[in-house]
Structure formats: structure tokens, C-alpha cells
Design a protein around this motif. Structure first.
Motif, PDB file in Angstrom:
ATOM      1  N   ARG A 748       4.475  53.861  53.519  1.00 18.89           N
ATOM      2  CA  ARG A 748       4.283  54.392  52.166  1.00 18.89           C
ATOM      3  C   ARG A 748       5.363  53.860  51.220  1.00 18.89           C
ATOM      4  NH1 ARG A 748       4.146  59.177  53.503  1.00 18.89           N
ATOM      5  NH2 ARG A 748       1.888  59.497  53.522  1.00 18.89           N
ATOM      6  N   ALA A 751       4.476  50.373  50.206  1.00 18.69           N
ATOM      7  CA  ALA A 751       3.279  50.359  49.364  1.00 18.69           C
ATOM      8  C   ALA A 751       3.608  50.767  47.935  1.00 18.69           C
ATOM      9  CB  ALA A 751       2.215  51.286  49.941  1.00 18.69           C
ATOM     10  N   SER A 758       3.747  43.537  45.610  1.00 16.00           N
ATOM     11  CA  SER A 758       3.350  44.731  46.357  1.00 16.00           C
ATOM     12  C   SER A 758       1.951  44.592  46.956  1.00 16.00           C
ATOM     13  CB  SER A 758       3.440  45.976  45.476  1.00 16.00           C
ATOM     14  OG  SER A 758       2.550  45.885  44.382  1.00 16.00           O
ATOM     15  N   ARG A 761       2.216  42.471  49.977  1.00 22.50           N
ATOM     16  CA  ARG A 761       2.924  43.180  51.041  1.00 22.50           C
ATOM     17  C   ARG A 761       1.993  44.167  51.739  1.00 22.50           C
ATOM     18  NH1 ARG A 761       5.906  42.877  55.208  1.00 22.50           N
ATOM     19  NH2 ARG A 761       7.181  44.716  55.660  1.00 22.50           N
ATOM     20  N   VAL A 762       1.152  44.850  50.980  1.00 17.18           N
ATOM     21  CA  VAL A 762       0.209  45.789  51.590  1.00 17.18           C
ATOM     22  C   VAL A 762      -0.776  45.044  52.480  1.00 17.18           C
ATOM     23  CG1 VAL A 762      -1.673  47.406  51.115  1.00 17.18           C
ATOM     24  CG2 VAL A 762       0.440  47.537  49.800  1.00 17.18           C
ATOM     25  N   ARG A 763      -1.270  43.898  52.019  1.00 22.81           N
ATOM     26  CA  ARG A 763      -2.199  43.124  52.858  1.00 22.81           C
ATOM     27  C   ARG A 763      -1.517  42.684  54.155  1.00 22.81           C
ATOM     28  NH1 ARG A 763      -7.130  42.109  51.114  1.00 22.81           N
ATOM     29  NH2 ARG A 763      -7.618  42.024  48.872  1.00 22.81           N
ATOM     30  N   LEU A 782      -0.450  54.063  53.702  1.00 26.64           N
ATOM     31  CA  LEU A 782      -0.412  52.713  53.145  1.00 26.64           C
ATOM     32  C   LEU A 782      -1.353  52.554  51.957  1.00 26.64           C
ATOM     33  CD1 LEU A 782       0.773  49.919  53.304  1.00 26.64           C
ATOM     34  CD2 LEU A 782      -0.964  49.300  54.999  1.00 26.64           C
ATOM     35  N   LEU A 783      -2.630  52.808  52.150  1.00 19.04           N
ATOM     36  CA  LEU A 783      -3.574  52.600  51.051  1.00 19.04           C
ATOM     37  C   LEU A 783      -3.471  53.710  50.001  1.00 19.04           C
ATOM     38  CD1 LEU A 783      -6.706  51.354  53.012  1.00 19.04           C
ATOM     39  CD2 LEU A 783      -5.080  50.004  51.675  1.00 19.04           C
ATOM     40  N   PHE A 786      -0.289  53.199  48.065  1.00 12.46           N
ATOM     41  CA  PHE A 786      -0.422  52.102  47.108  1.00 12.46           C
ATOM     42  C   PHE A 786      -1.257  52.506  45.896  1.00 12.46           C
ATOM     43  CE2 PHE A 786      -3.048  48.416  45.734  1.00 12.46           C
ATOM     44  CZ  PHE A 786      -2.035  47.672  45.137  1.00 12.46           C
TER      45      PHE A 786
END
Length: 872
Positions: A748, A751, A758, A761-763, A782-783, A786
Motif C-alpha cells: 500500500r 502504491a 507510481s 511500480r504498481v504493475r 495494492l490496487l 493506488f
């Protein structure tokens, strides 16, 4: 997947055609399947006129046999569909026996009976029981359950179900069994079963009448030392419910099981609560102060459901707030009694303003009691829960605490063992308190957030206070009628001293005026004290009046609100200027003077000081505009934060020094407040990259004995371009790799970084082997972190953020439609954003709409694309 999802309407409610008095379940758990044998004692409902067929809901299972009174039915005596079993022309009274096979090992929906790690567990609310066996899956069919479970004794040494264990023993072939009887009638959504190799902590509680209750908390081996706080919280809740409401626990044991994969926070199954580990695990080195509070409050919430939800349940799912609104209110009062009362209430208010108000004005706005739904799981909303609790709060305010508690007990006594409606609750309140709630019931029927405008005039020692109300149109409800709105007010003189004691005014018309006499100078009005109603207050007070309330108001909520209003004046003006490409608006001197006064004479409650020094969130700022410009809001908020940090840098340094840790971690009001001020001081210093701040944060991380300080250090470093940031992030991942909930914090945090990369980085993290796409906590961290916590990244100008979330919704929808729908809901209010951001959200929704979607996600996507004109 459904190409033509069916909408259900409250107006279409019909009583069940048949009633079930007893349910006997036999679970035979094998490695590759589980056989369920169900025996029901059935009788025709005398209130029903239906006679031709009886529908039993069932999904994702294989029917083995069906028999009435031990006679197996021929194929022409029943009809089998993908989602139901229909019995043709059943008799008046009979025994129905059904045998079916299910596959918990491959059930990824997290509904029904499924595997979470090494544990087999169930989740039946709202309609998960229909994934276990064929049954009328509706809350108004209540029965007494007996459950027998047999399984391999080595793989599943612990077997659990609702109620009391009445028999257990060994079987041939290394297997064993256990039998449970629940002595209370319950709907099938409260059924629970668990099997696994589990560790346990054990305690006991002695009720006021002297009964000893066996308390057990199960979790996977190795996690037992993270469960002590949850057990202590349960005992706190049991004592509080007895002391406050006189409600004593009614079974011999209370069992809690913590599992890692769970869509909800927890589930109040009668006597056997199944929890997400995120709402159970709390140890000083793995959990923050906020985590400790969450565990305490969720444990209490599920326990309080034992009466407000289980002993008295809801007739149908349109009445969901009957149990959830009332229980959330009880949870809120418990939390206020355990912690800092003012700050606890402020956090409840913030939830309403930052999450519920946008929902109330968005494309899926719905009343506390919805009138229709396609997929019930989509209506476990902040409106049903938190606004529902605020509706209860208003009743309690109008009745008075003691009278309200007496009324709740009257309601529970009157309807014990029944499935009832919100109307039944309101009638019980009226019977006991003498209140007339006729007009007040509109809070359950009308969607939207009422606007209450305050206007004053002062002449010849008399203050005239005028309140008016207006509720904007919402989808399906263009014309609103007046609410019954309690508004508590108080008056202060020019020195901030009380000039009139607090008083609750009942606004029941479009406009009403009250007069107050005997003043030498115009008093300052403190309105909506304690947030007496879930309304948006529109009151243009002077900066001087707000500063006076900020310094002297005796109500913590109004004192905090005055600070928020002062900040918002500057922020709103600055956002508007930036949207017009005009020069940024600087904060006035009076704002800095008010902050200086606060720092010179801080409240005794340090958490209140931290709240008052915290700027309004991006969500709250966005609520002030018809069209949200994420980047203008981010720029304005950052600028004001930096201006405050520069002006008071030395004071923040002192605050950090004065509030640094001196002793070992303890979770209590005083220590949590100290840590909160310490973290806030570091946050302000990080905003201006104060000399030595990165080194100080890294040193804090290295020396911390608790997760609260460790996360404060990480959040200070989060957006910095400094080697220490990468070092501590890498160290954190290595040290806590075997602690999933702690790794969720790591996900988190990254994200939510405001760095330009960013999205990328999440991917990268999505592809990381440490990321488990089937675990709801991972998805939310995470999602969710974000999309909800990193607005600039989510709305990045190239559309990469919207595309990322749409990609993952499509991937997730086939596995977990509930979570996919929740993520789609973030895209739905695209109309509330300026065109440059709305276009990307709309394109993502159109892309989703073109795909084959679950009913859950389809309902959200269609609402986002079809509704128009509503504010979010």
C-alpha cells in the motif's frame, strides 16, 4: 456470468411459501470433494398462497439425490436449474432430504464453503449458503441447525460449526467427526463451518449471572501470539454490552476463527465468528495504533451482532441496515467509551464526509433502505452501514441515552427470534420513547445528503437563527421532501465563553427560525455539535468566528470543524485560482495566528491536537466543487502544507522531540496521541524536506520497537528521492516477508507514493511473486491503495492509471466479482471530474462494459455509464 441480470425490488416481497423448522447437515469432507447431506423438516407457510412449486436456491454444485419422506423423487417431480432446485407440488408437511457434492478446493469466489490456506471455511452472507446445498436462501426462513462434520483427523484435527459441540469421536480410516447443535433459530446466512489444523488461544468470561463462557480463538499455527489483543477486546465488548444494554451472552462457548482470504472484515455467524486476519492480528511490532483500534472495534461489532442481527434478524436484504446500522452505532458508542471520545467521533464524521457523502451524491446513490438491487453484495455500502448508524444516532440524540437503551431492549424483547423490518424497529422506538418518527422515517427512504444552511441576524440584543434544508436530486429520486433533522447548537460570547447551553433544534420544514434574547454583543454560533445529523452544513462564518471556535469550543467535533473550515477557505480559493491559471492564493495571516494559538495552548487530548493540525483530505476538498480537478487539489494542498511547515518548522521540530518515544510500546489513549503528534510533525517536516529529516526518519525506522513508529518513518520517506528510502523499503520487505498483513502495508505504501513512476511500480508489484491475486487483502492494499490513495497517479494525464485498474478489474472479475465491483465503483463517478480526468474514467468504463462481466460488476459499470447529473 449473466447476460441479462435480474433486478429485485423491495415492493415485490412475498412471504416464503414453505417454512423450515429444523436443518440437519452432514458434511463428509474428502480430498477432492465434500458431500453434503441435508435433511429439512418442512411445512407450508399458512400466510403464503403459493402452491405449485417450492424453490430452493443452489449454485456451483452437483445434485446427487432428492427425496421426500425417504422416497427418492423421480425426474418429473422436480426441476433442476443452474441456480435453483424446484420441487413440484410438495405436500403440506414433509421431510426433505438432499444430497449434493461441492468442491471447496477450487471455489475461488470466497463464498459458500472454500479453502483459505490450510483452512476450509464458509462465508454465507448474503447468499453464500446456496453454494453449499439447496435451500431457500433468504433471511426470513429461520430454523434450528444440527451439523455433523467428518474429515481426516490428521489433516483436519479441528472441526467447528455453530452452537455447542454435543458429540465427537473417532472413525475408521484415520477419520473423526464432531456434531454441533445451535439452540437458536437462525437464517442460513448465519451458518458457519470450519475445518483445519489450527492453533488456538483460550480464555473465559463470567457473565453477570455467573455463567462461565468458554472463549476460543483459532488461527493457523504460528500466529497465536498476534491474537491476544483480539481476545482482550472480546472480553471488553462482552462486559460493555452487559453494563450498557444488559445483554448477556447466550451460549456456552464463543469461537472465533481468523482466515487469510476473506472478502469482508468479519462475519457474525451465531457462536462461530469467521474473521479476516486483518481484523484479528495485532502485535506491537506488526500492527499500528490504527490496526489495534480496528481489531478492537470489529471484534466488538461482530459480538454485538449476537443480539442486533442474530437473535433479531432482517426479514429480507433490503432491511440490511436494520442489523448493520444499529450494530455499527453500538460499535461507535463502544469505541467512544474505550478511546478518546472527541477524536473517535471526529473519525466517524470524517468517514461520512469523505466516503459516504460522495457515495450519496454519485451514480449509485441509494437510500439507507434500498428499493432494488441486481447483486446484493453491491449493497454492503457505507450508506447502509455508516449512514444507517448515523440515523440511529439521531434517534438516540432525540430520545436521550437512557431512553434509547431502554427502547433497544424493548425492540429485542418484542422481536426475539424473528426476522423483521426497519419499520418494526421504528415502531418499537416509538412505543418505548414516545417519539413520533413518522417524518423521520424519510431518512430510510430518501437518498442524498441534505444541505442545511445557517443564517443569522442580530438586532437589539436578539439573535435570529434561521435553518433551511434542501436535498439535491439523486438517481431515481428527483423530488425530495423535507427531512426531520436534529441540529444541536450552542452560543459563545466574544471571548469564547459559553453564552447559551447546547440545545437540539428539530428542523422539520424547508425553513425555520429560532430567536435567542439577552445578548450585549452578537454571539458566535456553534452548529451541528457532535455531528447530530449526517448533513452538509452551509454556514459562512467569518475567519474570526472560526478562529474563536477553534480555540474555545467545548465540543471537539466543532472545534476540529472550525479548523477544517479555516483551512478549506484557503484551499478552495487556491484550487479555483489554479483551475483558472491564475496566481495561487496564499493563506491569510489569521490562519497562521490560529495555528499559533493552537500550538501555544494545545488541547489536553494530543490526538485532538493532531486532528486539528491535519489538513482536509483531497476527498473533502473535492466535495467543495462541482467538478473535481485532482491535480489542482493536490497542488493547493501541498502548497498550504508547505506554507504551514515553513512558518512553524521550529515548532514542528520541538513537537517531534517532545513526543518521541520514551518507553516501550503501549496501546492506550495517551500513548496513541503522543505517537500521532510525533508522526504528524515528521510529515510536515518532510513536506519541506527539512534538513536532516531523511536521516531522522531512517534512524526512527532502525530503532523502532513498534509498527506505528516504523510506518511513520516509512511514510516520511515515501516520496523522497533519497537512498535511505530504498534501503528501508528493501529491509522492510526482507524482515517481514513471512507476515502477509505487514507486507500489505509495504504494498500500500508504494502504491500511494506520489512519485512519477507510481503506475509502473504498481504493475511491477502485480507481477511480483509475493503478490497473491486471489487474496482480497492483497488486492485492497495494492490496487485499492493506488486508486483510492494516490489520486494523481490514478488520474495520470496519459490514462495509464485508469487503464491499469481496468485491466485488473477484468482479470479479477472471473475470480472475485465482489472485489472487482468495488474497484469498478472507483471509476463510476466520472461525471464529477473535470473533462481531462473524466474522459479516461469513462473510457475505462466503456471498455469494461464491452466485456463479459459478472452481475456484480455489470451493475456498477452500467450505473456509472447510464446515470447522469448526480454529484459524487
Amino acid at each position: 456470468m449473466s447476460g441479462n441480470p435480474q433486478r429485485k425490488y423491495r415492493a415485490d416481497y412475498a412471504v416464503p411459501a414453505y417454512l423450515v423448522d429444523t436443518v440437519d447437515l452432514d458434511f463428509d469432507i474428502r480430498d477432492d470433494h465434500t458431500t453434503v447431506r441435508a435433511v429439512y423438516a418442512v411445512r407450508r407457510n399458512p400466510e403464503s398462497t403459493a402452491t405449485q412449486q417450492w424453490q430452493l436456491d443452489g449454485r456451483e454444485m452437483r445434485l446427487v439425490s432428492v427425496a421426500i419422506d425417504d422416497r427418492e423423487l423421480a425426474e418429473n417431480e422436480y426441476e433442476l436449474r443452474d441456480d435453483a432446485l424446484l420441487i413440484n407440488n410438495p405436500p403440506e408437511q414433509f421431510t426433505l432430504t438432499i444430497e449434493n457434492s461441492i468442491d471447496p478446493e477450487h471455489n475461488l469466489s470466497l463464498e459458500g464453503f472454500y479453502r483459505s490456506g490450510d483452512i476450509l471455511c464458509s462465508q454465507c452472507e448474503a447468499n453464500g449458503f446456496s453454494r453449499i446445498t439447496y435451500f431457500p436462501d433468504r433471511p426470513d426462513v429461520m430454523a434450528r441447525y444440527t451439523t455433523r462434520i467428518s474429515a481426516d483427523a490428521k489433516r483436519y484435527p479441528v472441526l467447528l460449526a455453530n452452537g455447542n459441540c454435543v458429540d465427537s469421536g473417532a472413525l475408521d480410516g484415520g477419520r473423526h467427526y464432531a456434531v454441533f447443535e445451535d439452540p437458536f433459530d437462525k437464517p442460513c446466512y448465519l451458518f458457519a463451518i470450519v475445518a483445519g489444523d489450527l492453533g488456538m488461544i483460550r480464555d473465559s468470561y463470567t457473565t453477570g449471572s455467573g455463567r462461565n463462557v468458554d472463549l476460543r480463538l483459532y488461527t493457523e499455527h504460528g500466529n497465536e501470539d498476534q491474537c491476544d489483543h483480539a481476545m482482550a477486546s472480546l472480553k471488553q465488548a462482552m462486559a460493555w454490552d452487559e453494563d450498557t444494554y444488559g445483554l448477556e451472552y447466550d451460549l456456552d462457548s464463543y469461537v472465533t476463527v481468523a482466515v487469510g482470504s476473506f472478502n469482508m472484515g468479519a462475519m457474525e455467524n451465531k457462536g462461530l465468528n469467521v474473521f479476516n486476519t486483518a481484523c484479528i492480528f495485532a502485535r506491537a511490532d506488526t500492527a499500528t495504533d490504527a490496526d489495534f483500534a480496528l481489531v478492537r472495534d470489529v471484534v466488538a461489532h461482530e459480538y454485538f451482532h449476537n443480539y442486533t442481527g442474530n437473535r433479531v434478524t432482517c426479514r429480507d436484504w433490503f432491511q440490511l441496515s436494520l442489523k448493520e446500522g444499529l450494530t455499527v452505532y453500538r460499535e461507535h458508542q463502544f469505541a467512544i467509551d474505550q478511546g478518546s471520545p472527541g477524536v473517535t467521533r471526529i473519525r466517524q464524521v470524517r468517514t461520512m464526509r469523505e466516503i459516504q457523502f460522495p457515495e450519496d451524491g454519485g451514480p449509485r446513490a441509494h437510500p439507507v433502505r434500498p428499493e432494488s438491487y441486481v447483486e446484493m453484495n453491491n449493497f454492503y455500502t457505507i450508506t447502509v452501514y455508516e449512514k444507517g448508524a448515523e440515523v440511529i444516532h439521531m434517534i438516540a440524540q432525540m430520545a436521550g441515552r437512557d431512553a434509547f437503551i431502554e427502547a433497544v431492549c424493548h425492540y429485542l424483547d418484542k422481536h426475539d427470534g424473528q426476522a423483521v423490518t426497519i419499520e418494526d424497529f421504528a415502531v418499537a422506538m416509538e412505543e418505548s420513547t414516545g417519539l413520533d418518527l413518522g417524518q423521520f422515517r424519510r431518512w430510510y427512504a430518501q437518498a442524498g445528503t441534505p444541505r442545511v444552511r445557517v443564517a443569522t441576524s442580530f438586532d437589539d440584543g436578539q439573535l435570529a437563527l434561521t435553518l433551511s434544508q434542501h436535498t439535491p436530486a439523486t438517481p431515481g429520486q428527483s423530488d425530495k421532501v423535507d427531512f426531520d433533522i436534529p441540529v444541536e447548537i450552542a452560543l459563545f460570547d466574544g471571548e469564547g465563553q459559553p453564552a447559551r447551553e447546547p440545545e437540539v433544534l428539530r428542523l422539520t420544514e424547508t425553513q425555520q427560525t429560532w430567536t435567542f434574547d439577552g445578548f450585549s454583543t452578537e454571539p458566535t454560533v456553534s452548529a451541528l455539535r457532535g455531528f447530530t445529523a449526517p448533513v452538509r452544513l452551509e454556514y459562512e462564518q467569518s475567519d474570526a468566528a472560526l478562529a474563536r471556535l477553534m480555540a474555545h469550543d467545548s465540543d471537539p467535533v466543532c472545534r476540529w470543524d472550525a479548523a477544517q473550515a479555516l483551512y478549506l477557505k484557503t484551499l478552495v480559493a487556491d484550487v479555483a485560482a489554479r483551475r483558472e491559471s491564475a496566481a495561487p492564493v496564499e493563506a491569510p495571516g489569521l490562519l497562521f495566528d490560529a495555528i499559533a494559538t493552537l500550538l501555544d495552548d494545545p488541547p489536553q487530548d494530543r490526538e485532538l491536537l493532531a486532528e486539528m493540525l491535519t489538513l482536509p483530505s483531497e476527498a473533502m476538498i473535492g466535495e467543495q466543487f462541482d467538478a473535481i480537478d485532482v491535480f489542482a487539489i493536490d497542488a493547493a494542498r501541498t502548497a498550504l502544507k508547505q506554507a504551514i511547515a515553513h512558518r512553524f518548522a521550529a515548532r514542528f521540530e520541538s513537537l517531534a522531540d517532545d513526543h518521541a518515544a520514551r518507553d516501550a510500546y503501549a496501546f492506550n489513549v495517551e500513548e496513541a496521541g503522543r505517537r500521532r503528534v510525533f508522526a504528524l510533525a515528521l510529515d510536515y517536516l518532510a513536506a519541506i524536506d527539512a534538513p536532516g529529516i531523511a536521516a531522522r526518519a531512517a534512524s526512527l525506522y532502525d530503532a523502532a520497537d513498534n509498527m506505528t513508529d516504523r510506518m511513520a518513518a516509512l511514510e516520511t520517506l515515501r516520496d523522497m528521492d533519497d537512498p535511505e528510502r530504498d534501503r528501508v523499503l528493501d529491509d522492510f520487505a526482507q524482515v517481514w516477508a513471512d507476515y502477509p498483513l505487514v507486507m500489505d502495508k509495504w504494498l500500500r505504501l508504494q502504491a500511494m507514493t506520489r512519485r512519477d513512476d507510481s503506475v509502473e511500480r504498481v504493475r511491477t508489484l502485480l507481477a511480483d511473486e509475493r503478490f497473491d491475486f486471489t487474496n482480497p487483502n492483497r488486492i485492497r492494499a495494492l490496487l485499492g491503495g493506488f486508486a483510492r490513495g494516490n489520486r494523481p497517479g490514478f488520474h495520470r494525464a496519459d490514462g495509464a492509471g485508469h487503464a491499469l485498474v481496468a485491466d485488473e478489474i477484468l482479470r479479477l472479475d472471473a475470480l472475485n466479482p465482489q472485489l472487482a465491483a468495488a474497484l469498478a465503483g472507483i471509476l463510476a463517478p466520472w461525471r464529477r471530474h473535470v473533462a481531462s480526468q473524466a474522459d479516461g474514467m469513462y473510457a475505462a468504463l466503456e471498455r469494461l462494459s464491452a466485456a463479459e462481466l459478472s452481475d456484480n460488476t455489470r451493475e456498477i459499470v452500467d450505473a456509472g455509464l447510464e446515470r447522469s447529473g448526480a454529484a459524487a
